[in-house]
Enzyme design. Structure first.
Site, PDB file in Angstrom:
ATOM      1  N   SER A  89      35.773  71.951  43.064  1.00  0.00           N
ATOM      2  CA  SER A  89      36.623  70.942  42.905  1.00  0.00           C
ATOM      3  C   SER A  89      37.319  70.689  44.645  1.00  0.00           C
ATOM      4  O   SER A  89      37.854  69.795  44.684  1.00  0.00           O
ATOM      5  CB  SER A  89      37.895  71.231  42.068  1.00  0.00           C
ATOM      6  OG  SER A  89      38.583  72.344  42.457  1.00  0.00           O
ATOM      7  N   LYS A 162      44.604  73.657  44.860  1.00  0.00           N
ATOM      8  CA  LYS A 162      44.429  72.245  44.989  1.00  0.00           C
ATOM      9  C   LYS A 162      45.189  71.984  46.317  1.00  0.00           C
ATOM     10  O   LYS A 162      45.817  72.702  46.772  1.00  0.00           O
ATOM     11  CB  LYS A 162      44.991  71.238  43.966  1.00  0.00           C
ATOM     12  CG  LYS A 162      44.415  71.592  42.710  1.00  0.00           C
ATOM     13  CD  LYS A 162      42.782  71.137  42.505  1.00  0.00           C
ATOM     14  CE  LYS A 162      42.379  71.543  41.020  1.00  0.00           C
ATOM     15  NZ  LYS A 162      40.957  71.026  40.789  1.00  0.00           N
TER      16      LYS A 162
END
Length: 312
Positions: A89, A162
């Site tokens: 990701s 993230k």
């Protein structure tokens, strides 16, 4: 006669003097012997003290291991912790299997995440669909023990990584076919995965981030379950600041992927507040200060008008 007597007296005196000298010499000789004997005894006692034996290495090894484990545990708890990247990701910034070092010290001093930082945070709830399960057996026990002291990643950890796009009070615009905007400023994002689009697969429109929360997105926008899909599903998608473990600042392993993780320059152009957003109400001390200044200003204005009045 007198002469003879004197001679005898002299002889007698000489005899006494000789005796005295002999006694003195004997006394000195005796003292010298005593001192010599004392020195010899002291030397013998020093020689008799057993030399301290050095411990063999196999006895010192457990102590060294315990010290090393305690240091590792302290470093992991308060300073730096290593995390393993399990998914793609965050490509191409982070690859699967990379090990990143996370700064856990600055949050202890009240530092909060800033825009553009790559952060590790605990699952806010429902972000991890497939919860990893710890492997059993001997190897599972070893991994659990080593992960406790920070020497291996945990098999049952529920942490995510993230990039922070917006912080509390910011306005995010994420529309299909358009770049991401924060407080009206367009983000130039060269770090996103080649071929990915900023918001095409999960557009959310315009969102205002609540205070104490973060809006996060993966660098591989087409392969990241971040704030966007969770906002579309639940209307939330924000990460509490208290859930942040720390900032990832370097890729430490493998050596071929070693790199730092700086904040991209594009975030320096983001204003602190969106244009046209309402101003916050003053705090309690500020309100009291305003309440005290207003009467004084009115009194001074009234006094000035009286002074400017017509003179008799």
């Amino acid at each position: 006669m007198s002469v003879q007597q004197s001679t005898e007296s002299g002889e007698s005196g000489g005899s006494d003097g000789t005796t005295g000298s002999t006694q003195s010499a004997g006394s000195t000789e005796s003292a010298g012997v005593t001192e010599s004997a004392g020195t010899a005894a002291s030397a013998e006692s020093v020689e008799k003290k057993p030399a301290r034996k050095k411990r063999p290495f196999w006895q010192e090894l457990p102590i060294l291991l315990v010290i090393a484990l305690l240091l590792s545990l302290g470093i992991k708890t308060f300073f730096v912790q290593a995390f393993s990247i399990p998914s793609g990701s965050m490509q191409n910034t982070l690859q699967i299997g990379d090990r990143v070092l996370v700064d856990k010290l600055t949050p202890w001093f009240g530092a909060e995440p800033e825009r553009g930082e790559v952060v590790v945070f605990r699952d806010p709830g429902g972000w991890l669909e497939d919860t990893p399960t710890a492997s059993g057996g001997f190897m599972g026990t070893v991994q659990k023990a080593l992960s406790t002291v920070g020497l291996m990643p945990s098999a049952d950890e529920k942490d995510l990584i993230k990039r922070v796009i917006a912080v509390g009070g910011d306005t995010v615009e994420c529309n299909a076919g358009s770049p991401v905007k924060v407080n009206g400023a367009v983000l130039d994002e060269p770090y996103i995965f080649p071929g990915s689009t900023p918001c095409d697969n999960d557009p959310v429109g315009t969102v205002t981030v609540p205070k104490g929360k973060l809006w996060v997105m993966g660098d591989h926008r087409n392969n990241s379950r971040d704030s966007r899909p969770h906002h579309n599903l639940t209307g939330d998608g924000f990460v509490p600041v208290d859930n942040v473990v720390g900032r990832a600042f370097v890729v430490a392993w493998p050596i071929s992927d070693w790199s730092t993780l700086p904040v991209p320059d594009t975030f320096d152009k983001v204003p602190s507040r969106a244009a046209g957003s309402p101003l916050e109400a003053p705090s309690a001390p500020g309100a009291f200060a305003v309440a005290g200044v207003v009467p004084i200003a009115l009194w001074r204005r009234r006094r000035a008008r009286r002074n400017r009045g017509p003179k008799g």
